[in-house]
Design an enzyme around this catalytic site. Structure first.
Site, PDB file in Angstrom:
ATOM      1  N   ASP A  18       0.828  -1.212   0.000  1.00 43.02           N
ATOM      2  CA  ASP A  18       0.000   0.000   0.000  1.00 43.02           C
ATOM      3  C   ASP A  18       0.866   1.267   0.000  1.00 43.02           C
ATOM      4  OD1 ASP A  18      -2.434   1.344   0.074  1.00 43.02           O
ATOM      5  OD2 ASP A  18      -3.243   0.083   1.660  1.00 43.02           O
ATOM      6  N   ASP A  47     -10.149   3.339  -3.602  1.00 48.49           N
ATOM      7  CA  ASP A  47     -10.845   2.122  -3.160  1.00 48.49           C
ATOM      8  C   ASP A  47     -12.261   2.022  -3.726  1.00 48.49           C
ATOM      9  OD1 ASP A  47      -8.609   2.127  -1.619  1.00 48.49           O
ATOM     10  OD2 ASP A  47      -9.640   1.653   0.248  1.00 48.49           O
TER      11      ASP A  47
HETATM   12  C1  GAL Z   1      -6.204   1.101   1.332  1.00 48.09           C
HETATM   13  C2  GAL Z   1      -6.272   0.093   0.197  1.00 48.09           C
HETATM   14  C3  GAL Z   1      -7.372  -0.902   0.533  1.00 48.09           C
HETATM   15  C4  GAL Z   1      -7.027  -1.603   1.826  1.00 48.09           C
HETATM   16  C5  GAL Z   1      -6.812  -0.582   2.952  1.00 48.09           C
HETATM   17  C6  GAL Z   1      -6.301  -1.249   4.215  1.00 48.09           C
HETATM   18  O1  GAL Z   1      -5.243   2.043   1.090  1.00 48.09           O
HETATM   19  O2  GAL Z   1      -6.542   0.764  -1.002  1.00 48.09           O
HETATM   20  O3  GAL Z   1      -7.532  -1.823  -0.526  1.00 48.09           O
HETATM   21  O4  GAL Z   1      -5.883  -2.379   1.639  1.00 48.09           O
HETATM   22  O5  GAL Z   1      -5.882   0.409   2.555  1.00 48.09           O
HETATM   23  O6  GAL Z   1      -6.022  -0.342   5.216  1.00 48.09           O
END
Ligand code: GAL
Length: 402
Positions: free
Chosen positions: A149, A214
Protein backbone atom coordinates in the site's frame (compact mmCIF):
# COMPACT_ATOMS: atom_id res chain seq x y z
CA UNK A 1 45.42 -3.01 -11.87
CA UNK A 2 43.18 -1.16 -14.36
CA UNK A 3 42.07 -4.52 -15.73
CA UNK A 4 41.18 -5.70 -12.21
CA UNK A 5 39.13 -2.58 -11.54
CA UNK A 6 37.36 -3.12 -14.86
CA UNK A 7 36.56 -6.72 -13.93
CA UNK A 8 35.27 -5.61 -10.55
CA UNK A 9 32.97 -3.05 -12.20
CA UNK A 10 31.67 -5.67 -14.64
CA UNK A 11 31.10 -8.18 -11.81
CA UNK A 12 29.37 -5.55 -9.68
CA UNK A 13 27.01 -4.41 -12.41
CA UNK A 14 26.21 -8.05 -13.26
CA UNK A 15 25.35 -8.81 -9.63
CA UNK A 16 23.28 -5.67 -9.18
CA UNK A 17 21.37 -6.48 -12.38
CA UNK A 18 20.55 -9.89 -10.98
CA UNK A 19 18.71 -8.32 -8.06
CA UNK A 20 17.22 -5.45 -10.05
CA UNK A 21 14.20 -7.24 -11.44
CA UNK A 22 10.87 -8.74 -10.57
CA UNK A 23 10.01 -12.42 -10.84
CA UNK A 24 9.10 -12.52 -14.49
CA UNK A 25 7.04 -15.61 -15.10
CA UNK A 26 4.32 -14.90 -12.51
CA UNK A 27 0.78 -13.63 -13.15
CA UNK A 28 0.84 -14.50 -16.83
CA UNK A 29 -2.95 -14.18 -16.61
CA UNK A 30 -4.61 -11.80 -14.11
CA UNK A 31 -4.30 -13.17 -10.55
CA UNK A 32 -7.46 -14.70 -9.06
CA UNK A 33 -8.17 -15.10 -5.38
CA UNK A 34 -9.81 -13.72 -2.25
CA UNK A 35 -8.85 -10.81 0.03
CA UNK A 36 -10.16 -10.01 3.52
CA UNK A 37 -10.50 -6.21 3.26
CA UNK A 38 -13.79 -5.46 1.49
CA UNK A 39 -15.90 -7.58 3.84
CA UNK A 40 -13.91 -7.98 7.05
CA UNK A 41 -11.67 -4.87 7.31
CA UNK A 42 -9.47 -5.30 10.39
CA UNK A 43 -11.45 -8.28 11.70
CA UNK A 44 -8.99 -10.88 10.42
CA UNK A 45 -7.92 -14.07 12.19
CA UNK A 46 -6.40 -17.47 11.62
CA UNK A 47 -9.83 -19.06 12.06
CA UNK A 48 -11.39 -16.86 9.37
CA UNK A 49 -8.58 -17.41 6.87
CA UNK A 50 -8.60 -21.19 7.39
CA UNK A 51 -12.36 -21.35 6.96
CA UNK A 52 -12.11 -19.27 3.80
CA UNK A 53 -9.41 -21.61 2.46
CA UNK A 54 -11.65 -24.61 3.19
CA UNK A 55 -14.57 -22.95 1.46
CA UNK A 56 -12.51 -21.96 -1.57
CA UNK A 57 -12.13 -25.66 -2.22
CA UNK A 58 -15.59 -26.96 -1.23
CA UNK A 59 -17.56 -24.17 -2.95
CA UNK A 60 -15.93 -24.75 -6.32
CA UNK A 61 -14.11 -21.40 -6.27
CA UNK A 62 -10.73 -23.10 -6.54
CA UNK A 63 -11.97 -25.21 -9.45
CA UNK A 64 -13.13 -21.99 -11.15
CA UNK A 65 -9.56 -20.64 -10.93
CA UNK A 66 -9.38 -18.70 -7.64
CA UNK A 67 -6.01 -19.35 -6.10
CA UNK A 68 -4.63 -16.68 -3.72
CA UNK A 69 -5.97 -16.25 -0.17
CA UNK A 70 -4.78 -12.80 0.88
CA UNK A 71 -4.83 -11.28 4.38
CA UNK A 72 -5.09 -7.49 4.04
CA UNK A 73 -4.28 -4.89 6.71
CA UNK A 74 -4.23 -5.47 10.52
CA UNK A 75 -2.43 -8.78 10.96
CA UNK A 76 0.69 -7.00 12.27
CA UNK A 77 1.14 -5.33 15.67
CA UNK A 78 4.76 -4.16 16.01
CA UNK A 79 8.43 -4.94 15.53
CA UNK A 80 10.61 -6.80 18.00
CA UNK A 81 14.06 -5.65 19.17
CA UNK A 82 15.62 -7.10 16.00
CA UNK A 83 13.21 -5.27 13.74
CA UNK A 84 11.24 -8.44 12.92
CA UNK A 85 7.60 -7.78 12.10
CA UNK A 86 5.33 -9.15 14.84
CA UNK A 87 2.07 -10.94 14.10
CA UNK A 88 -1.04 -10.35 16.27
CA UNK A 89 -0.74 -13.48 18.43
CA UNK A 90 -4.29 -13.35 19.70
CA UNK A 91 -5.72 -13.44 16.22
CA UNK A 92 -3.04 -15.63 14.66
CA UNK A 93 -2.00 -17.92 17.54
CA UNK A 94 0.05 -20.29 15.38
CA UNK A 95 1.80 -17.63 13.30
CA UNK A 96 1.93 -17.08 9.58
CA UNK A 97 4.06 -20.05 8.53
CA UNK A 98 1.44 -22.40 10.00
CA UNK A 99 -1.31 -20.58 8.09
CA UNK A 100 0.69 -20.58 4.86
CA UNK A 101 1.32 -24.31 5.21
CA UNK A 102 -2.40 -24.90 5.74
CA UNK A 103 -3.33 -22.85 2.67
CA UNK A 104 -0.70 -24.62 0.59
CA UNK A 105 -1.99 -28.01 1.77
CA UNK A 106 -5.30 -27.09 0.11
CA UNK A 107 -3.52 -26.44 -3.19
CA UNK A 108 -3.98 -22.68 -2.76
CA UNK A 109 -1.53 -19.80 -2.43
CA UNK A 110 -0.95 -17.39 0.43
CA UNK A 111 -0.96 -13.61 0.22
CA UNK A 112 -0.24 -10.85 2.70
CA UNK A 113 -0.39 -7.05 2.93
CA UNK A 114 2.07 -4.35 3.90
CA UNK A 115 2.78 -0.76 3.00
CA UNK A 116 5.53 1.34 1.43
CA UNK A 117 5.08 3.85 4.26
CA UNK A 118 6.22 3.82 7.87
CA UNK A 119 2.69 2.74 8.84
CA UNK A 120 -0.01 0.85 7.00
CA UNK A 121 -3.28 2.66 6.27
CA UNK A 122 -4.67 1.31 9.57
CA UNK A 123 -1.64 2.56 11.50
CA UNK A 124 0.16 -0.79 11.81
CA UNK A 125 3.93 -0.96 11.17
CA UNK A 126 4.70 -0.47 7.48
CA UNK A 127 7.62 -1.71 5.45
CA UNK A 128 9.65 1.49 4.89
CA UNK A 129 13.26 0.94 5.94
CA UNK A 130 12.66 -2.77 6.66
CA UNK A 131 12.03 -3.96 3.11
CA UNK A 132 14.81 -6.55 2.84
CA UNK A 133 14.19 -7.98 6.31
CA UNK A 134 10.43 -8.19 5.71
CA UNK A 135 10.87 -9.83 2.32
CA UNK A 136 13.09 -12.50 3.90
CA UNK A 137 10.44 -13.05 6.58
CA UNK A 138 7.67 -13.36 3.98
CA UNK A 139 9.79 -15.82 1.99
CA UNK A 140 10.38 -17.89 5.15
CA UNK A 141 6.67 -17.96 5.92
CA UNK A 142 5.83 -19.11 2.37
CA UNK A 143 4.12 -15.96 1.10
CA UNK A 144 3.18 -16.08 -2.61
CA UNK A 145 1.56 -12.65 -3.07
CA UNK A 146 2.26 -9.25 -1.50
CA UNK A 147 -0.10 -6.29 -1.71
CA UNK A 148 1.91 -3.15 -0.94
CA UNK A 149 0.00 0.00 0.00
CA UNK A 150 0.92 3.69 -0.09
CA UNK A 151 -0.16 5.34 3.19
CA UNK A 152 2.43 7.36 5.16
CA UNK A 153 4.94 6.96 2.35
CA UNK A 154 6.34 10.44 2.92
CA UNK A 155 6.36 10.04 6.67
CA UNK A 156 3.55 12.22 7.97
CA UNK A 157 0.70 12.33 5.53
CA UNK A 158 -1.69 9.33 5.59
CA UNK A 159 -2.80 9.62 1.95
CA UNK A 160 0.46 10.50 0.26
CA UNK A 161 -1.29 11.79 -2.81
CA UNK A 162 1.00 14.72 -3.58
CA UNK A 163 4.28 12.82 -3.61
CA UNK A 164 6.18 12.45 -6.85
CA UNK A 165 6.13 9.64 -9.34
CA UNK A 166 9.88 9.18 -8.77
CA UNK A 167 9.31 8.67 -5.05
CA UNK A 168 6.66 6.04 -5.70
CA UNK A 169 8.69 4.28 -8.34
CA UNK A 170 11.79 4.11 -6.14
CA UNK A 171 9.82 2.99 -3.05
CA UNK A 172 8.16 0.14 -4.93
CA UNK A 173 11.41 -0.73 -6.70
CA UNK A 174 13.13 -1.17 -3.33
CA UNK A 175 10.50 -3.70 -2.29
CA UNK A 176 10.68 -5.42 -5.66
CA UNK A 177 14.45 -5.82 -5.23
CA UNK A 178 13.96 -7.04 -1.66
CA UNK A 179 11.54 -9.73 -2.83
CA UNK A 180 13.89 -10.81 -5.58
CA UNK A 181 16.85 -10.93 -3.20
CA UNK A 182 14.82 -13.07 -0.76
CA UNK A 183 14.54 -15.63 -3.55
CA UNK A 184 10.89 -16.71 -3.29
CA UNK A 185 8.67 -15.95 -6.31
CA UNK A 186 6.03 -13.56 -4.95
CA UNK A 187 3.41 -11.73 -7.01
CA UNK A 188 3.93 -8.04 -6.24
CA UNK A 189 0.75 -5.94 -6.15
CA UNK A 190 1.33 -2.17 -6.23
CA UNK A 191 -1.38 -0.20 -4.42
CA UNK A 192 -0.72 3.54 -4.83
CA UNK A 193 -4.36 4.05 -5.92
CA UNK A 194 -3.15 5.14 -9.38
CA UNK A 195 -1.94 8.44 -7.93
CA UNK A 196 1.53 8.29 -9.42
CA UNK A 197 0.40 6.77 -12.75
CA UNK A 198 1.88 3.33 -11.97
CA UNK A 199 0.86 2.11 -15.45
CA UNK A 200 3.74 4.26 -16.76
CA UNK A 201 6.41 2.60 -14.62
CA UNK A 202 4.84 -0.47 -13.02
CA UNK A 203 5.60 -3.04 -15.70
CA UNK A 204 9.19 -3.63 -14.55
CA UNK A 205 8.37 -3.22 -10.88
CA UNK A 206 5.24 -5.23 -10.09
CA UNK A 207 2.73 -7.65 -11.55
CA UNK A 208 -0.36 -5.47 -11.04
CA UNK A 209 -1.08 -1.93 -9.94
CA UNK A 210 -4.17 -0.20 -8.64
CA UNK A 211 -5.49 2.42 -11.04
CA UNK A 212 -7.80 4.36 -8.69
CA UNK A 213 -9.18 4.86 -5.17
CA UNK A 214 -10.85 2.12 -3.16
CA UNK A 215 -13.98 0.54 -4.54
CA UNK A 216 -17.20 0.94 -2.54
CA UNK A 217 -20.06 -1.54 -2.66
CA UNK A 218 -22.26 0.83 -4.70
CA UNK A 219 -23.25 1.15 -8.36
CA UNK A 220 -22.01 4.78 -8.53
CA UNK A 221 -18.56 3.78 -7.23
CA UNK A 222 -18.38 1.00 -9.80
CA UNK A 223 -19.03 3.40 -12.67
CA UNK A 224 -16.51 5.98 -11.42
CA UNK A 225 -13.77 3.34 -11.26
CA UNK A 226 -14.77 1.77 -14.55
CA UNK A 227 -14.57 5.12 -16.36
CA UNK A 228 -10.98 5.57 -15.13
CA UNK A 229 -9.91 2.44 -17.01
CA UNK A 230 -10.59 3.84 -20.47
CA UNK A 231 -7.34 4.30 -22.37
CA UNK A 232 -5.25 2.21 -19.97
CA UNK A 233 -5.55 -0.91 -22.14
CA UNK A 234 -2.20 -0.39 -23.82
CA UNK A 235 -0.36 -0.77 -20.48
CA UNK A 236 -1.66 -4.23 -19.57
CA UNK A 237 -0.37 -7.63 -20.65
CA UNK A 238 0.90 -10.96 -19.32
CA UNK A 239 2.74 -10.34 -16.03
CA UNK A 240 1.63 -6.69 -15.69
CA UNK A 241 -2.02 -5.77 -15.16
CA UNK A 242 -4.11 -2.71 -14.43
CA UNK A 243 -6.00 -3.33 -11.18
CA UNK A 244 -9.32 -1.46 -10.84
CA UNK A 245 -9.56 -2.87 -7.26
CA UNK A 246 -11.04 -5.96 -5.69
CA UNK A 247 -14.52 -7.31 -6.29
CA UNK A 248 -17.56 -6.38 -4.21
CA UNK A 249 -19.75 -9.14 -5.70
CA UNK A 250 -21.93 -10.61 -2.94
CA UNK A 251 -21.37 -7.92 -0.31
CA UNK A 252 -24.96 -6.68 -0.41
CA UNK A 253 -24.73 -3.06 -1.60
CA UNK A 254 -25.71 -3.77 -5.23
CA UNK A 255 -28.32 -5.89 -6.95
CA UNK A 256 -27.42 -9.25 -8.46
CA UNK A 257 -27.79 -7.67 -11.90
CA UNK A 258 -25.28 -4.97 -10.93
CA UNK A 259 -22.89 -7.58 -9.58
CA UNK A 260 -23.17 -9.46 -12.87
CA UNK A 261 -22.21 -6.23 -14.60
CA UNK A 262 -19.35 -5.61 -12.13
CA UNK A 263 -17.95 -9.09 -12.77
CA UNK A 264 -18.36 -8.89 -16.55
CA UNK A 265 -16.69 -5.49 -16.79
CA UNK A 266 -13.74 -6.62 -14.66
CA UNK A 267 -13.32 -9.65 -16.93
CA UNK A 268 -13.49 -7.45 -20.05
CA UNK A 269 -10.73 -5.34 -18.48
CA UNK A 270 -8.48 -8.37 -17.84
CA UNK A 271 -8.56 -7.22 -14.22
CA UNK A 272 -7.24 -9.27 -11.33
CA UNK A 273 -10.25 -11.17 -9.92
CA UNK A 274 -9.81 -10.85 -6.18
CA UNK A 275 -13.12 -11.58 -4.51
CA UNK A 276 -13.97 -9.71 -1.31
CA UNK A 277 -17.12 -11.35 0.02
CA UNK A 278 -17.79 -13.93 2.71
CA UNK A 279 -17.62 -17.01 0.54
CA UNK A 280 -18.64 -19.20 3.51
CA UNK A 281 -22.19 -17.84 3.39
CA UNK A 282 -22.56 -16.68 -0.22
CA UNK A 283 -25.89 -17.08 -2.00
CA UNK A 284 -26.40 -19.31 -5.02
CA UNK A 285 -26.69 -16.19 -7.20
CA UNK A 286 -23.35 -14.82 -5.96
CA UNK A 287 -21.68 -18.16 -6.52
CA UNK A 288 -23.10 -18.41 -10.01
CA UNK A 289 -21.66 -15.01 -10.86
CA UNK A 290 -18.23 -15.64 -9.37
CA UNK A 291 -17.89 -19.07 -10.95
CA UNK A 292 -19.25 -18.33 -14.43
CA UNK A 293 -16.44 -20.09 -16.26
CA UNK A 294 -17.34 -18.65 -19.65
CA UNK A 295 -16.98 -15.09 -18.34
CA UNK A 296 -13.84 -15.95 -16.36
CA UNK A 297 -12.32 -17.37 -19.56
CA UNK A 298 -12.39 -13.86 -21.07
CA UNK A 299 -10.37 -12.53 -18.16
CA UNK A 300 -7.95 -15.43 -18.17
CA UNK A 301 -7.41 -15.52 -21.93
CA UNK A 302 -3.70 -16.09 -22.49
CA UNK A 303 -3.35 -13.42 -25.18
CA UNK A 304 -3.64 -11.03 -22.23
CA UNK A 305 -5.28 -8.08 -24.03
CA UNK A 306 -7.35 -5.71 -21.94
CA UNK A 307 -10.71 -4.77 -23.47
CA UNK A 308 -11.28 -1.29 -24.89
CA UNK A 309 -14.26 1.00 -25.25
CA UNK A 310 -15.34 0.92 -28.89
CA UNK A 311 -18.48 3.07 -28.57
CA UNK A 312 -19.40 5.46 -25.82
CA UNK A 313 -22.96 6.62 -26.31
CA UNK A 314 -23.35 7.96 -22.78
CA UNK A 315 -25.78 5.56 -21.17
CA UNK A 316 -24.88 2.79 -23.58
CA UNK A 317 -21.34 1.53 -24.26
CA UNK A 318 -19.82 -1.20 -26.39
CA UNK A 319 -16.61 -2.82 -25.18
CA UNK A 320 -14.45 -5.23 -27.16
CA UNK A 321 -11.79 -7.65 -25.91
CA UNK A 322 -9.45 -9.47 -28.24
CA UNK A 323 -8.92 -13.14 -27.40
CA UNK A 324 -6.53 -15.84 -28.54
CA UNK A 325 -7.35 -17.96 -31.61
CA UNK A 326 -8.62 -14.80 -33.39
CA UNK A 327 -11.69 -14.81 -31.16
CA UNK A 328 -13.30 -11.78 -29.58
CA UNK A 329 -15.65 -10.80 -26.75
CA UNK A 330 -18.19 -8.00 -26.96
CA UNK A 331 -19.88 -6.44 -23.94
CA UNK A 332 -22.92 -4.19 -24.30
CA UNK A 333 -23.41 -2.05 -21.20
CA UNK A 334 -26.62 -0.29 -20.21
CA UNK A 335 -25.69 2.25 -17.52
CA UNK A 336 -29.15 3.80 -17.39
CA UNK A 337 -32.14 3.17 -15.14
CA UNK A 338 -34.30 2.15 -18.12
CA UNK A 339 -34.39 -0.92 -20.30
CA UNK A 340 -32.65 -0.33 -23.64
CA UNK A 341 -33.40 -1.90 -26.97
CA UNK A 342 -30.22 -1.58 -29.04
CA UNK A 343 -29.43 -2.38 -32.64
CA UNK A 344 -26.36 -4.58 -32.95
CA UNK A 345 -24.58 -5.53 -36.16
CA UNK A 346 -22.55 -8.63 -35.35
CA UNK A 347 -20.65 -8.41 -38.60
CA UNK A 348 -19.52 -4.82 -38.00
CA UNK A 349 -18.38 -5.69 -34.46
CA UNK A 350 -16.09 -8.29 -35.94
CA UNK A 351 -14.34 -5.70 -38.11
CA UNK A 352 -13.66 -2.80 -35.74
CA UNK A 353 -10.18 -1.61 -34.84
CA UNK A 354 -8.82 -0.44 -31.52
CA UNK A 355 -6.94 2.85 -31.14
CA UNK A 356 -3.80 1.07 -30.11
CA UNK A 357 -3.49 -2.05 -32.15
CA UNK A 358 -4.45 -3.18 -35.59
CA UNK A 359 -7.05 -5.94 -35.69
CA UNK A 360 -7.69 -8.21 -38.59
CA UNK A 361 -11.17 -8.01 -40.13
CA UNK A 362 -12.91 -11.33 -39.56
CA UNK A 363 -15.93 -12.88 -41.30
CA UNK A 364 -19.07 -13.57 -39.33
CA UNK A 365 -19.70 -16.83 -41.21
CA UNK A 366 -16.52 -18.25 -39.65
CA UNK A 367 -17.87 -17.76 -36.12
CA UNK A 368 -20.54 -18.87 -33.71
CA UNK A 369 -21.74 -16.13 -31.35
CA UNK A 370 -22.46 -17.21 -27.78
CA UNK A 371 -24.28 -15.35 -24.99
CA UNK A 372 -22.09 -15.96 -21.93
CA UNK A 373 -24.76 -15.30 -19.29
CA UNK A 374 -27.57 -17.15 -21.06
CA UNK A 375 -25.08 -19.90 -21.95
CA UNK A 376 -26.47 -20.33 -25.44
CA UNK A 377 -25.65 -19.59 -29.03
CA UNK A 378 -27.31 -16.86 -31.04
CA UNK A 379 -28.76 -17.32 -34.46
CA UNK A 380 -26.69 -14.88 -36.54
CA UNK A 381 -28.15 -15.60 -39.98
CA UNK A 382 -29.18 -11.96 -39.83
CA UNK A 383 -26.14 -9.98 -38.75
CA UNK A 384 -28.21 -7.03 -37.54
CA UNK A 385 -30.39 -7.68 -34.51
CA UNK A 386 -32.28 -5.82 -31.79
CA UNK A 387 -31.33 -6.71 -28.26
CA UNK A 388 -32.90 -5.76 -24.91
CA UNK A 389 -30.55 -4.82 -22.08
CA UNK A 390 -32.10 -4.39 -18.64
CA UNK A 391 -31.08 -1.38 -16.45
CA UNK A 392 -27.52 -1.44 -15.02
CA UNK A 393 -26.89 -4.61 -16.93
CA UNK A 394 -24.76 -6.13 -19.66
CA UNK A 395 -24.94 -8.55 -22.52
CA UNK A 396 -21.70 -10.42 -23.10
CA UNK A 397 -21.03 -12.31 -26.30
CA UNK A 398 -18.11 -14.38 -27.47
CA UNK A 399 -17.26 -14.98 -31.09
CA UNK A 400 -16.09 -18.57 -31.20
CA UNK A 401 -14.22 -19.92 -34.24
CA UNK A 402 -16.28 -22.60 -36.02
C1 GAL B 1 -6.20 1.10 1.33
C2 GAL B 1 -6.27 0.09 0.20
C3 GAL B 1 -7.37 -0.90 0.53
C4 GAL B 1 -7.03 -1.60 1.83
C5 GAL B 1 -6.81 -0.58 2.95
C6 GAL B 1 -6.30 -1.25 4.22
O1 GAL B 1 -5.24 2.04 1.09
O2 GAL B 1 -6.54 0.76 -1.00
O3 GAL B 1 -7.53 -1.82 -0.53
O4 GAL B 1 -5.88 -2.38 1.64
O5 GAL B 1 -5.88 0.41 2.56
O6 GAL B 1 -6.02 -0.34 5.22
Amino acid sequence: MIKNIFLLIVAFSYCSNLSAQKFDDLAQTPPMGWNSWNKFGCDVSEKLIMEIADEMVSSGMKAAGYEYVVIDDCWQVGRDENGEIMVDEERFPNGMKYLADYIHSKGLKFGIYSCAGIYTCQGRPGGRGNEFQDARTYARWGVDYLKYDWCYATGKDIKTAGSSQEHAKSSYTTMRDAIYAAGRPIVFSICDWGFQQPWEWGKDVGHLWRTYWDIKDRWASLLIIFDKQKGLEKYAGPGHWNDPDMLEVGNGGMTNEEYKTHFSLWCMLAAPLITGNDIRTMSTETKEILTNKEIIALDQDTLGKQGFCYRDNGDYEIWIKELGNNERAVCLLNRSDEIKNVQVDFDVLLKVNSTYWKLKPYKLEDYKVRDLWEHKELNTEKSTQYIDITPHSVKVFRYIKK
